[in-house]
Design an enzyme around this catalytic site. Structure first.
Site, short mmCIF file in Angstrom:
data_model
loop_
_atom_site.label_atom_id
_atom_site.label_comp_id
_atom_site.label_asym_id
_atom_site.label_seq_id
_atom_site.Cartn_x
_atom_site.Cartn_y
_atom_site.Cartn_z
N LYS A 13 37.48 1.85 51.59
CA LYS A 13 36.66 2.80 52.35
C LYS A 13 35.65 2.10 53.24
CE LYS A 13 34.95 5.25 48.90
NZ LYS A 13 35.52 4.50 47.75
N ARG A 88 30.75 12.57 45.70
CA ARG A 88 31.50 11.94 44.62
C ARG A 88 31.63 12.87 43.42
NH1 ARG A 88 30.33 6.23 46.02
NH2 ARG A 88 31.51 4.84 44.67
N ARG A 127 36.65 -9.46 45.39
CA ARG A 127 35.85 -9.20 46.60
C ARG A 127 34.58 -10.06 46.62
NH1 ARG A 127 34.28 -3.10 48.04
NH2 ARG A 127 33.11 -3.18 46.10
N ARG A 160 29.43 -8.70 44.24
CA ARG A 160 28.60 -7.55 43.89
C ARG A 160 28.53 -7.45 42.37
NH1 ARG A 160 30.42 -2.19 47.15
NH2 ARG A 160 30.03 -1.32 45.09
N ARG A 171 33.92 2.11 36.72
CA ARG A 171 33.84 2.84 38.00
C ARG A 171 35.12 3.62 38.26
NH1 ARG A 171 32.71 -1.89 41.85
NH2 ARG A 171 32.68 -0.36 43.51
P1 AMP Z 1 30.06 2.22 46.51
O1 AMP Z 1 29.46 1.16 47.38
O2 AMP Z 1 30.43 3.46 47.29
O3 AMP Z 1 31.20 1.70 45.68
O4 AMP Z 1 28.92 2.68 45.49
C1 AMP Z 1 28.34 1.76 44.58
C2 AMP Z 1 27.57 2.51 43.51
O5 AMP Z 1 26.51 3.27 44.11
C3 AMP Z 1 28.36 3.51 42.69
O6 AMP Z 1 29.09 2.91 41.63
C4 AMP Z 1 27.23 4.42 42.17
O7 AMP Z 1 26.50 3.79 41.14
C5 AMP Z 1 26.32 4.50 43.39
N1 AMP Z 1 26.71 5.62 44.29
C6 AMP Z 1 27.22 5.51 45.56
N2 AMP Z 1 27.48 6.73 46.08
C7 AMP Z 1 27.12 7.62 45.13
C8 AMP Z 1 27.16 9.05 45.04
N3 AMP Z 1 27.64 9.80 46.05
N4 AMP Z 1 26.71 9.63 43.91
C9 AMP Z 1 26.22 8.90 42.89
N5 AMP Z 1 26.19 7.55 42.88
C10 AMP Z 1 26.63 6.91 43.99
#
Ligand code: AMP
Length: 217
Positions: A13, A88, A127, A160, A171
């Site tokens: 994404k 989400r 990654r 990360r 996740r």
């Molecule tokens: P991402 O970079 O999109 O993989 O997001 C990394 C982390 O940020 C996720 O594992 C959650 O802990 C938090 N996070 C990102 N977007 C959301 C969301 N829409 N709702 C809740 N937590 C989020």
């Protein structure tokens, strides 16, 4: 265009969002990026979000929806936006509906990037990110020329904290439980387009363009 990018962690994404917004000239809104920036700046919100990110859990909706509300109300979003990583949960999707109504906007499309779990685990655990410019690498698929350093800016690369295998598995479970139901939610509204995220990056981008009625080459 008002777009939502859906898909499990590791589907690509972030990478596709970066490419899409350059073609469409709209802001890229990534809740994950907003949280990571707040954590590295040490803001109050960052301190609250940190433990959730570290454990691969979702940050509570009160915080996340508030962030999106502020961001979508900014002037640059009047011409469109690409949401990456939000919504989400079904609750977030419903909150987004309310917010868009208030702003007199409608979603144009939800793009779902799909990929099998085995591939997602390999992609996420391999990654690496640039600490300076945010460029994304992969130890197997897109290794930097100098190990540990960014090809673009020379910044040092890091993993990360939530890309460790244990957190990645959590996740993916969270995605399956809480986010996957959104596919049906947007399908029922006639807004869903599905794209195969296992294809090479440029082919995924072409497929996303096709889903949006754009001809890119
Ligand atoms: P991402 O970079 O999109 O993989 O997001 C990394 C982390 O940020 C996720 O594992 C959650 O802990 C938090 N996070 C990102 N977007 C959301 C969301 N829409 N709702 C809740 N937590 C989020």
């Amino acid at each position: 265009m008002q777009l939502v990018l859906l898909g499990p962690p590791g589907a690509g994404k972030g990478t596709q969002a970066d490419a899409l917004v350059k073609k469409l000239f709209i802001p890229h809104i990534s809740t994950g990026e907003i949280f990571r920036a707040a954590i590295s700046m040490g803001t109050a919100m960052g301190k609250e979000a940190k433990s959730y990110l570290d454990e691969g859990k979702l940050v509570p909706d009160e915080i996340t929806v508030g962030i999106i509300k502020d961001r979508l109300s900014q002037a640059d979003c009047r011409a469109g936006f690409l949401l990456d990583g939000f919504p989400r949960t079904l609750q977030q999707a419903k909150a987004l509906d309310v917010l868009l109504k208030e702003l007199e906007l409608q979603l144009t499309k939800t793009l779902n990037i799909e990929a099998p779990p085995d591939l997602l685990i390999v992609r996420l655990t391999g990654r690496r990110m640039c600490s300076k410019c945010g460029a994304i690498y992969h130890l197997l698929y897109n290794a930097p020329q100098n190990e540990g350093f960014c090809d673009v800016c020379g910044g040092s690369l890091y993993q990360r904290s939530d890309d460790s295998e244990e957190t990645v598995r959590r996740r993916l479970d969270v995605y399956k439980e809480q986010t996957e139901p959104l596919i049906e939610y947007y399908f029922a509204q006639g807004l869903l387009a599905r794209v195969n995220g296992a294809l090479p990056m440029n082919e995924v981008l072409l497929a996303l363009g096709q889903a949006l009625g754009q001809k890119w080459n």
